[in-house]
Motif scaffolding. Structure first.
Motif, mmCIF file in Angstrom:
data_model
loop_
_atom_site.group_PDB
_atom_site.id
_atom_site.type_symbol
_atom_site.label_atom_id
_atom_site.label_comp_id
_atom_site.label_asym_id
_atom_site.label_seq_id
_atom_site.Cartn_x
_atom_site.Cartn_y
_atom_site.Cartn_z
ATOM 1 N N ALA A 156 0.806 -1.215 0.000
ATOM 2 C CA ALA A 156 0.000 0.000 0.000
ATOM 3 C C ALA A 156 0.840 1.265 0.000
ATOM 4 C CB ALA A 156 -0.934 0.003 1.220
ATOM 5 N N GLU A 157 2.016 1.202 0.636
ATOM 6 C CA GLU A 157 2.815 2.423 0.759
ATOM 7 C C GLU A 157 4.289 2.064 0.944
ATOM 8 O OE1 GLU A 157 3.309 6.274 3.793
ATOM 9 O OE2 GLU A 157 1.858 4.680 4.229
ATOM 10 N N ILE A 158 5.165 2.787 0.274
ATOM 11 C CA ILE A 158 6.608 2.686 0.502
ATOM 12 C C ILE A 158 7.025 3.909 1.291
ATOM 13 C CG2 ILE A 158 8.878 2.750 -0.585
ATOM 14 C CD1 ILE A 158 7.792 1.083 -2.858
ATOM 15 N N VAL A 159 7.423 3.686 2.524
ATOM 16 C CA VAL A 159 7.792 4.790 3.415
ATOM 17 C C VAL A 159 9.231 5.233 3.171
ATOM 18 C CG1 VAL A 159 8.012 5.499 5.834
ATOM 19 C CG2 VAL A 159 6.147 3.974 5.145
ATOM 20 N N ALA A 160 10.117 4.277 2.905
ATOM 21 C CA ALA A 160 11.534 4.576 2.701
ATOM 22 C C ALA A 160 11.929 4.197 1.272
ATOM 23 C CB ALA A 160 12.395 3.816 3.709
ATOM 24 N N PRO A 161 11.998 5.150 0.345
ATOM 25 C CA PRO A 161 12.356 4.826 -1.041
ATOM 26 C C PRO A 161 13.827 4.477 -1.177
ATOM 27 C CG PRO A 161 12.083 7.197 -0.766
ATOM 28 C CD PRO A 161 11.660 6.571 0.529
ATOM 29 N N GLU A 162 14.212 4.047 -2.373
ATOM 30 C CA GLU A 162 15.603 3.682 -2.628
ATOM 31 C C GLU A 162 16.535 4.851 -2.344
ATOM 32 O OE1 GLU A 162 16.009 2.154 -6.547
ATOM 33 O OE2 GLU A 162 14.746 0.390 -6.194
ATOM 34 N N GLY A 163 17.670 4.543 -1.687
ATOM 35 C CA GLY A 163 18.631 5.582 -1.343
ATOM 36 C C GLY A 163 18.452 6.167 0.031
ATOM 37 N N THR A 164 17.319 5.852 0.684
ATOM 38 C CA THR A 164 17.060 6.378 2.021
ATOM 39 C C THR A 164 17.890 5.622 3.060
ATOM 40 O OG1 THR A 164 14.788 6.903 1.382
ATOM 41 C CG2 THR A 164 15.269 6.838 3.742
ATOM 42 N N THR A 165 18.472 6.361 3.993
ATOM 43 C CA THR A 165 19.171 5.739 5.115
ATOM 44 C C THR A 165 18.196 5.615 6.281
ATOM 45 O OG1 THR A 165 21.312 6.634 4.449
ATOM 46 C CG2 THR A 165 21.087 5.942 6.736
ATOM 47 N N VAL A 166 18.043 4.407 6.796
ATOM 48 C CA VAL A 166 17.066 4.144 7.852
ATOM 49 C C VAL A 166 17.774 3.561 9.068
ATOM 50 C CG1 VAL A 166 15.114 3.793 6.290
ATOM 51 C CG2 VAL A 166 16.590 1.871 6.840
ATOM 52 N N ASP A 167 17.194 3.811 10.251
ATOM 53 C CA ASP A 167 17.790 3.232 11.451
ATOM 54 C C ASP A 167 17.219 1.843 11.696
ATOM 55 O OD1 ASP A 167 15.323 3.462 12.621
ATOM 56 O OD2 ASP A 167 15.908 4.923 14.132
ATOM 57 N N ALA A 168 17.700 1.207 12.754
ATOM 58 C CA ALA A 168 17.370 -0.199 12.992
ATOM 59 C C ALA A 168 15.923 -0.425 13.392
ATOM 60 C CB ALA A 168 18.297 -0.777 14.063
ATOM 61 N N THR A 169 15.176 0.655 13.685
ATOM 62 C CA THR A 169 13.787 0.486 14.119
ATOM 63 C C THR A 169 12.805 1.158 13.154
ATOM 64 O OG1 THR A 169 13.876 2.493 15.479
ATOM 65 C CG2 THR A 169 14.518 0.422 16.524
ATOM 66 N N ALA A 170 13.261 1.539 11.976
ATOM 67 C CA ALA A 170 12.432 2.317 11.061
ATOM 68 C C ALA A 170 11.388 1.460 10.343
ATOM 69 C CB ALA A 170 13.312 3.020 10.034
ATOM 70 N N LYS A 171 10.337 2.138 9.895
ATOM 71 C CA LYS A 171 9.305 1.488 9.084
ATOM 72 C C LYS A 171 9.651 1.683 7.622
ATOM 73 C CE LYS A 171 5.042 3.193 8.937
ATOM 74 N NZ LYS A 171 3.650 3.451 9.357
ATOM 75 N N LEU A 172 9.601 0.594 6.848
ATOM 76 C CA LEU A 172 9.961 0.636 5.440
ATOM 77 C C LEU A 172 8.754 0.781 4.529
ATOM 78 C CD1 LEU A 172 12.553 -2.293 5.463
ATOM 79 C CD2 LEU A 172 13.069 0.143 5.364
ATOM 80 N N ALA A 173 7.665 0.110 4.889
ATOM 81 C CA ALA A 173 6.498 0.103 4.016
ATOM 82 C C ALA A 173 5.275 -0.343 4.801
ATOM 83 C CB ALA A 173 6.728 -0.821 2.822
ATOM 84 N N VAL A 174 4.126 -0.295 4.119
ATOM 85 C CA VAL A 174 2.864 -0.763 4.709
ATOM 86 C C VAL A 174 2.214 -1.721 3.728
ATOM 87 C CG1 VAL A 174 0.582 -0.105 5.562
ATOM 88 C CG2 VAL A 174 2.540 1.387 5.999
ATOM 89 N N ILE A 175 1.802 -2.874 4.243
ATOM 90 C CA ILE A 175 1.084 -3.859 3.433
ATOM 91 C C ILE A 175 -0.365 -3.894 3.892
ATOM 92 C CG2 ILE A 175 0.806 -6.337 2.981
ATOM 93 C CD1 ILE A 175 3.804 -6.611 3.075
ATOM 94 N N SER A 176 -1.274 -3.842 2.942
ATOM 95 C CA SER A 176 -2.695 -3.986 3.244
ATOM 96 C C SER A 176 -3.082 -5.420 2.942
ATOM 97 C CB SER A 176 -3.523 -3.015 2.394
ATOM 98 O OG SER A 176 -4.891 -3.085 2.738
ATOM 99 N N SER A 177 -3.530 -6.141 3.989
ATOM 100 C CA SER A 177 -3.857 -7.547 3.809
ATOM 101 C C SER A 177 -5.325 -7.786 4.107
ATOM 102 C CB SER A 177 -2.996 -8.416 4.742
ATOM 103 O OG SER A 177 -3.356 -8.193 6.086
ATOM 104 N N GLY A 178 -5.804 -8.955 3.721
ATOM 105 C CA GLY A 178 -7.192 -9.315 3.982
ATOM 106 C C GLY A 178 -8.034 -9.177 2.738
#
Length: 502
Positions: free
Chosen positions: A158-180
């Motif tokens: 559903a959503e990409i929070v951290a696109p390519e090239g983004t530096t993220v920390d060890a607890t960051a959110k990368l994306a959101v999946i909509s399931s069901g």
């Protein structure tokens, strides 16, 4: 039925954490794997998921409390009690069109001890794509390995929070999946509310965790100087440490000479050049190798070894060895055994400096340097001193294969006490290996080459190899380094010495 929520494993050598933030309160409905609270250790921030669906009945450890590993944090009531909050979800008009869709966060997986950030190198899926459970979504690059991130559930990205090239920390959110059942419908509107979250991150009501506040007070750093990477922009202890390090480095960095700039390049030459950004792994390799030269008093001593006896022994038994153990008999097991033997006599080569202390290791975790398309990595063969020839060969073969495939975990490259680097496989005749800090010694192997040697007054042709031991002269004296290399030479020229422990 009551389910206990306990402190998860915090990592090697970490025994306690501080409860920074509770995202749920008693009486709130929780879903399985939904984040309940956030813990802060002296190294990382850890999110605690719900072990089951139900209702949060009781919070045992409040915000600000320090808890040990496996301590009780809260209790969840499962079953009938969990059904009560269901109407609340129905009351939210925005959720109605989604049917049974559920948003699932894709978080940065465990990166390993001492690794606090990664760079998003490649997304294999795009927003709107259907994903299966455990299907690879993206790849992260740390300063040591590449990490693939699988989908935690089936659904729609559903959503990409951290696109390519983004530096993220060890607890960051990368994306959101909509399931069901309503995942396909829910995917489009899921990304729309994202901009509304931005003001919250900078809001004045966001309170940092107690560990971060204490660290800022101790370091004398203003909150404005700290970039928060935690939930809703909260500062973590790691953020404070980075800010403190940056502040300390700023004055020292000004007089230091910058990297040598490129000279003038003609337009014709420039049109035929290709500029490629260094990967995070390559940047770290470069930095660590230079830091090693700048920190250790590094010196290299050389010797040569006659490989006649080892080669004869290998040729005699390699067929039986492979038939019995299912792995080929190479030279690395002989060198590993010889180094283990020498390290027992010269233990300072297997030690490290910690402040004003010398830490002697009564074990050998042997690092074996391996070249990969991504760069040099050093998988570690743990407790090599307790292994047989066959066990060493199997471990080296398996680690080498995983290194080439980019499948090594962080744990497999940590804790080495001594390293062997075999430049001979690339044809190197002589080199000076660079230490792998904080280790105090590294052995360089080289190409086996037939050379004329004077043996008992006669010139004979022998298969010879140059050996190089680079060592930290702060802890290893010249006598110890030479003795180590001589013991390795003796063991290889007469392998029976290994059996007799001579």
């Amino acid at each position: 039925m009551t389910t206990e929520v306990r402190v998860p494993t915090l990592g090697e050598s970490v025994t306690e954490a501080t409860v920074a933030t509770w995202f749920k309160q008693p009486g709130d409905a929780v879903a399985a794997d939904e984040m309940l609270c956030e813990l802060e250790t002296d190294k990382v921030t850890v999110e605690v998921p719900s072990p089951a669906a139900g209702t949060l009945a009781e919070i045992v450890a409040a915000e600000g409390e320090t808890v040990g590993v496996d301590a009780l944090l809260a209790n969840i009531t499962e079953g009938g009690a969990a059904a009560a909050p269901a109407p609340a979800a129905a009351a939210a008009p925005a959720a109605a069109p989604a049917g049974d869709a559920q948003s699932i966060d894709v978080m940065v997986p465990s990166l390993g001890e001492s690794v606090s950030e990664a760079t998003v190198s490649t997304w294999f899926k795009q927003v709107g794509d259907t994903v299966a459970a455990d299907e690879m979504l993206c790849e992260l690059e740390t300063d040591k390995v590449s990490v693939e991130v699988p989908a935690p559930a089936a659904g729609v990205l559903a959503e990409i929070v951290a696109p390519e090239g983004t530096t993220v920390d060890a607890t960051a959110k990368l994306a959101v999946i909509s399931s069901g059942a309503g995942a396909a419908v829910a995917a489009a509107p899921a990304a729309a509310p994202a901009p509304a979250a931005a003001p919250a991150a900078g809001g004045k009501d966001i309170k940092d965790g107690p560990a971060a506040e204490k660290a800022m007070a101790e370091a004398g750093i203003a909150r404005d100087a700290v970039t928060g990477t935690g939930r809703d922009g909260r500062a973590t202890k790691a953020d404070v440490a980075r800010a403190a390090a940056a502040a300390a480095a700023a004055p020292a960095a000004s007089p230091a000479p910058a990297a040598m700039p490129r000279g003038p390049v003609s337009a014709d030459d420039a049109s035929r050049e290709e500029r490629v950004k260094m990967t995070k792994m390559r940047q770290t390799i470069a930095r660590r190798l230079k830091d090693s030269q700048n920190t250790a008093a590094m010196l290299t001593t050389y010797n040569e070894v006659d490989m006649t006896e080892v080669m004869a022994l290998r040729n005699q038994y390699k067929g039986d060895f492979e038939k019995k153990h299912g792995v080929r008999l190479g030279f690395m097991s002989f060198f590993t055994k010889a180094c283990v033997h020498a390290l027992k006599e010269v233990p300072e080569v297997n030690a490290e400096i910690d402040g004003t202390d010398i830490v002697y290791k009564n074990y050998v975790h042997m690092g074996v340097a391996a070249g990969t398309p991504q760069g040099l990595v050093v998988p570690v063969i743990r407790d090599a001193d307790a292994m047989s020839f066959a066990e060493i060969e199997k471990a080296i073969s398996e680690k080498g294969r995983r290194a080439r495939d980019g499948k090594l975990s962080m744990a497999e490259m940590q804790g080495g006490t001594f390293t062997i680097s075999n430049g001979g496989v690339y044809g190197s005749l002589m080199s000076s290996p660079i230490l792998n800090p904080p280790q105090s010694g590294i052995l360089g192997m080289h190409k086996i080459q037939d050379r004329p040697m004077a043996i008992n007054g006669q010139v004979v042709i022998r298969p010879m190899m140059y050996l190089a031991l680079s060592y930290d002269h702060r802890i290893v004296d010249g006598k110890g380094a030479v003795t180590f290399l001589v013991r390795v030479k003796e063991a290889l020229e007469d392998p029976r010495r290994l059996l007799m422990d001579l």
